[in-house]
Design a protein around this motif. Structure first.
Motif, short mmCIF file in Angstrom:
data_model
loop_
_atom_site.label_atom_id
_atom_site.label_comp_id
_atom_site.label_asym_id
_atom_site.label_seq_id
_atom_site.Cartn_x
_atom_site.Cartn_y
_atom_site.Cartn_z
N LEU A 88 5.86 5.69 -2.80
CA LEU A 88 6.80 4.58 -2.86
C LEU A 88 6.55 3.58 -1.72
O LEU A 88 7.22 2.55 -1.64
CB LEU A 88 8.24 5.09 -2.75
CG LEU A 88 8.78 5.84 -3.96
CD1 LEU A 88 10.07 6.56 -3.61
CD2 LEU A 88 9.01 4.90 -5.12
N GLY A 89 5.63 3.93 -0.82
CA GLY A 89 5.29 3.02 0.27
C GLY A 89 6.30 3.00 1.39
O GLY A 89 6.36 2.05 2.15
N VAL A 90 7.09 4.06 1.51
CA VAL A 90 8.02 4.13 2.63
C VAL A 90 7.76 5.42 3.41
O VAL A 90 7.18 6.36 2.88
CB VAL A 90 9.51 4.06 2.18
CG1 VAL A 90 9.79 2.75 1.49
CG2 VAL A 90 9.87 5.24 1.30
N ASN A 91 8.16 5.43 4.68
CA ASN A 91 7.88 6.61 5.48
C ASN A 91 9.12 7.21 6.13
O ASN A 91 9.05 7.90 7.13
CB ASN A 91 6.80 6.30 6.53
CG ASN A 91 7.13 5.03 7.30
OD1 ASN A 91 8.27 4.60 7.30
ND2 ASN A 91 6.13 4.45 7.93
N ILE A 151 1.44 5.12 1.18
CA ILE A 151 1.17 5.71 2.49
C ILE A 151 0.76 7.16 2.29
O ILE A 151 1.40 7.88 1.52
CB ILE A 151 2.42 5.61 3.39
CG1 ILE A 151 2.87 4.14 3.51
CG2 ILE A 151 2.15 6.19 4.77
CD1 ILE A 151 4.20 3.95 4.20
N PRO A 184 0.82 -1.21 0.00
CA PRO A 184 0.00 0.00 0.00
C PRO A 184 0.86 1.26 0.00
O PRO A 184 1.90 1.31 0.65
CB PRO A 184 -0.79 -0.12 1.31
CG PRO A 184 0.05 -0.99 2.18
CD PRO A 184 0.81 -1.91 1.28
N GLU A 236 -0.16 9.80 7.95
CA GLU A 236 0.88 9.06 8.65
C GLU A 236 2.14 9.92 8.75
O GLU A 236 2.39 10.76 7.89
CB GLU A 236 1.22 7.78 7.87
CG GLU A 236 0.03 6.90 7.56
CD GLU A 236 -0.43 6.09 8.77
OE1 GLU A 236 0.27 6.11 9.79
OE2 GLU A 236 -1.49 5.47 8.68
N PRO A 237 2.95 9.67 9.78
CA PRO A 237 4.23 10.40 9.85
C PRO A 237 5.09 10.06 8.63
O PRO A 237 5.06 8.94 8.14
CB PRO A 237 4.88 9.87 11.13
CG PRO A 237 3.90 8.96 11.78
CD PRO A 237 2.78 8.69 10.85
#
Lengths: 502, 362
Positions: A467-470, A124, A122, A129-130
């Motif tokens: 990219l689905g990273v946080n 983000i 998914p 979300e942070p």
């Protein structure tokens, strides 16, 4: 007069019907292209297309157009080429220019595209979300030692080398006071403080008015050693040894005496009106072991409290050079690609020397990893970063952070007319003329810069989310998330990127 | 054969007896079978600990061969590099549900101390074994080491996990720690080596999710000599645990903190000593941090660790029953095997660590 009148580059058109003869344009033109004689009169040859008159005409009555005059078409002997020869034939001088390489070389950035999540992972939403952009610059060990307290509590036993915290992986590139105005410096320093990033003095010393911002300032030690003393070194977040610059690799610098007024003289610690010459090499650095000595001399001077960076221009053998610099004790390496800007540079060098930052950062990151020393330095990529897309791609290729110079100046009004070296900047940026410097309000300028950093940071977060990273660390060096479009196989291999579709 | 990077959704399950009581493989098969719909028959597998007590001092290599030639080549390589005390086919029971299985072999190996001395320098035995495993996977076409730890083994392949359990006759093995995986790849792999668990020495990893930071995790590991040969994101987890725990001697809580780092906003609220530690861990191990949706169960000789990504984008439920600790993608997989004393859903990024009790000999 063999050559006769060379055609003007631009034509200034004033709409006589709209003009109400307020003369604001005449007052604003710092290049002397406009005068008033029963109406605004333009000397087209002096126009540099800086748009100051256009931007400040209350009636929008002014247009600047390219001179449509026809040259016999020739793909090889372009009008620029012919114009340069005429200039040199009449003056016998080197051609000077300002800002970075403007030639249409291939932009690797424009041939790289990013990945995004679909279905299995998914994306983000950065609004929910942070999304973390915090970046620490400085030397890191490969592993940590821990100690265990009586209470079973785990504690850190390793003492880390000094780190500089950035709220977002973007810093302002070094631009000296002298090449740009004090107001421009103030705007950069205030913005750096507010945005939690860094500005850099460049090689012109640190004006005392900037002392309150010193925990956000990189102070440079360049070959001219302008303004360098203990007090200067102490007023810093980091120290940078400047070896080279993307716009003029391998050569020194020259600030003409006309720009060395009282304030510049005090800051640079040179007499008023004297030319400030930066030698091509540091006269105490003739090889890597000398660089190492200077790095450690500076570290000693500040008792190892701040990281020491080394700035180099991206040249053919940049990977091996960077590896040497890392081993010589640098905590950061700043690599300036061939699109990097300058307040004044010989056109021949600017347009033909150095390599693009994309390949430089990729090959340096690769080399440091092959040698297992990537953790020991932070990499700053610079040289022509135009938007957050370039920033994201540079980080994915391996940079810890990027530096922006030209983009920051554009946020202050710069039109990229490339006349910085004349000292006539109509926007109060690349000039020391008090009546021009006054045009740049440091506070408003700082706000523009903070806005720009904020806008780019938001965009970077959006891309991370897609990219689905946080966390920015998960993008850094993650070339798997890049693909090349229309690049040849060799280039892809140097970049460490797969072709689109693979 | 060509190996692809395949994103997938999945089911995972794991069970450990903290007193080291042995359980038959039936238990874990029941648990993972309860989540049948989370797999699509394109991959499944199990890791079992304590199953080879008679060879407890031996490295147990489970190897998958595509061809007889690969087996012969590997055989020769192993005999050159190890003392091979036993070599046998892994017993299987053929079933129509498992099509066209490859050759499955196991070796019980010891390392001759003399090979560890190279030019007067002592090589770490574990490093030696890791490098041999990497060489086989990397250099011998058609050979793949499914597991290489002591007193443990991985049983994996293409098929539904319960069918693979039947195929591998898992009910005949007794272990104190079992993990399982059912796969739902979004692409057809048809390759037995690509199934979970992924292992290295005693570490085994089953993974539901996708590691979106794979690109940098892989390059980070390469800096320490690991070669990611499988083109799959999960193997980086096994290597990262090997690097952080075995080579960098980080306690498991700190290793988990590195891989699923607390958010900076939470770090800022920690008391100073802890904040300093968390900051340094993030600064040093940022490139190893796992990002993207995942739930993971990592098995090792004395411990089972379960944890999620930083915002819990994949499910995981944990439970205890007497000395048992159970972790699974869905609660049904827990109730299928016991009536738990306690069931809870761990918070995002918070590791659940279940260790053998002190004094229990694995």
């Amino acid at each position: 007069m063999i050559i006769g009148n060379v055609p003007a580059e631009f034509i200034v058109q004033v709409d006589r019907e709209r003009c109400r003869r307020c003369k604001r344009c005449v007052l604003n033109c710092s290049f002397g292209a406009l005068s008033f004689a029963d109406g605004v009169v333009a000397d087209h040859r002096k126009c540099v297309a800086c748009h100051r008159c256009v931007a400040f005409c209350p009636e929008s009555a002014i247009t600047v157009v390219a001179n449509p005059i026809a040259y016999k078409e020739n793909a090889h002997w372009t009008p620029e080429v012919r114009g340069a020869i005429w200039k040199q034939a009449t003056t016998g001088g080197m051609l000077l220019t300002g800002m970075g390489n403007d030639r249409p070389y291939l932009s690797y950035f424009d041939h790289l595209v990013l990945d995004a999540c679909q279905v299995t992972n998914p994306s983000i939403d950065p609004l929910r979300e942070p999304m973390e952009l915090t970046t620490y610059l400085g030397r890191k060990p490969n592993s940590l030692d821990l100690s265990y307290g009586m209470d079973g509590e785990v504690r850190l036993a390793t003492e880390l080398a000094p780190q500089v915290k950035l709220e977002t992986p973007i810093i302002f590139a070094p631009m000296s006071y002298g090449s740009i105005s004090l107001n421009a410096h103030k705007a950069l320093a205030r913005a750096a403080k507010e945005a939690g990033i860094l500005m850099s003095t460049g090689e012109g010393g640190l004006h005392k008015d900037l002392y309150p911002y010193s925990d956000r300032i990189v102070v440079q030690v360049a070959s001219g050693r302008f303004g360098v003393n203990q007090e200067y070194l102490e007023h810093s977040a980091a120290i940078e040894i400047k070896i080279g610059q993307g716009a003029k690799p391998g050569i020194g610098g020259h600030l003409p005496g006309e720009k060395v007024n009282q304030e510049v003289s005090e800051t640079r610690m040179i007499p008023v009106g004297t030319d400030a010459l930066s030698p091509a090499p540091h006269h105490d650095i003739y090889s890597i072991e000398d660089l190492s000595q200077l790095i450690y001399a500076l570290k000693e001077a500040i008792r190892y409290t701040r990281p020491v960076s080394v700035k180099i221009a991206a040249v053919h053998n940049v990977a091996a050079i960077a590896s040497g610099i890392a081993r010589a004790g640098a905590d950061m390496i700043y690599i300036d690609g061939f699109r990097g800007g300058s307040g004044a540079t010989p056109m021949i060098v600017r347009n033909h020397v150095g390599i693009p930052i994309e390949v430089a950062i990729a090959s340096v990151d690769d080399r440091l990893r092959q040698e297992g020393i990537r953790n020991s330095v932070s990499l700053i990529a610079a040289g022509g970063m135009r938007h957050s897309g370039d920033v994201v791609k540079a980080i994915a290729l391996g940079a810890d952070a990027v530096a922006i110079g030209t983009a920051a100046l554009v946020a202050l009004g710069c039109r990229v007319c490339q006349k910085c070296h004349t000292g006539n900047c109509a926007w109060g940026i690349a000039t020391q003329r008090p009546e021009l410097v006054r045009r740049l309000d440091p506070e408003e300028g700082a706000q523009n810069l903070v806005n720009l950093i904020r806008a780019w940071s938001l965009e970077i977060k959006e891309v991370l989310g897609s990219l689905g990273v946080n966390a920015i660390e998960s993008l850094r060096g993650s070339r798997e998330r890049l693909r090349g479009v229309g690049l040849d196989e060799r280039s892809l291999r140097v970049l460490g990127v797969k072709p689109a579709g693979a | 054969m060509e190996k692809f990077y395949i994103p997938s959704g999945c089911a995972i399950s794991g069970i450990i007896s903290r007193q080291g009581r042995k359980m038959s493989g039936e238990v874990i098969v029941k648990s993972i079978a309860a989540m049948h719909d989370r797999s699509n028959g394109l991959g499944g597998g199990f890791a079992a600990y304590g199953i080879y007590p008679q060879y407890a001092d031996h490295y147990a290599f489970h190897v998958i061969f595509d061809s007889k030639q690969a087996r012969e080549e590997t055989d020769a390589f192993l005999r050159e590099n190890f003392q091979v005390d036993e070599s046998q086919p892994i017993p299987v029971r053929h079933t129509p549900a498992i099509e066209d299985p490859p050759l499955l072999w196991r070796y019980f190996l010891r390392v001759d101390p003399r090979v560890l001395e190279v030019n007067g320098q002592q090589v770490d035995e574990h490093d030696y074994v890791v490098s041999r495993v990497t060489l086989i996977n990397d250099r011998i076409p058609g050979a793949y080491v499914a597991s290489s730890g002591k007193n443990m083994g991985a049983f994996k392949g293409v098929g539904y996990p319960e069918d693979l359990g039947y195929f591998y006759r898992l009910e005949e093995y007794e272990g104190y720690l079992w993990t399982a995986h059912g796969r739902f790849p979004t692409n057809t792999p048809g390759w037995w080596g690509g199934a979970h668990p992924f292992t290295l020495l005693e570490w085994s990893v089953v993974h539901n999710g996708e590691i979106s930071s794979y690109g940098i995790n892989k390059r980070y590991l390469e800096m320490f000599g690991y070669r990611c040969t499988l083109q799959t994101d999960t193997e980086v987890v096994a290597y990262l645990f090997d690097l952080l725990e075995r080579r960098h001697h980080l306690p498991v809580e700190i290793a988990c903190m590195a891989l699923s780092a607390p958010f900076w906003k939470d770090v800022e609220r920690m008391e100073p000593a802890k904040r300093e530690l968390a900051t340094a861990v993030r600064q040093v191990y940022g490139s190893g941090m796992l990002n993207g949706p995942f739930s993971l169960i990592i098995g090792s000789a004395r411990r089972m660790v379960g944890f999620n990504d930083r915002i819990k984008l994949r499910p995981m439920v944990c439970a205890t029953k007497d000395d048992l600790v159970i972790m699974a993608s869905e609660e049904c997989a827990i109730w299928e095997v016991c009536t738990p004393d306690k069931v809870w859903a761990p918070r995002a990024g918070e590791p659940v660590i279940a260790e053998l009790e002190a004094g229990v000999v694995a």
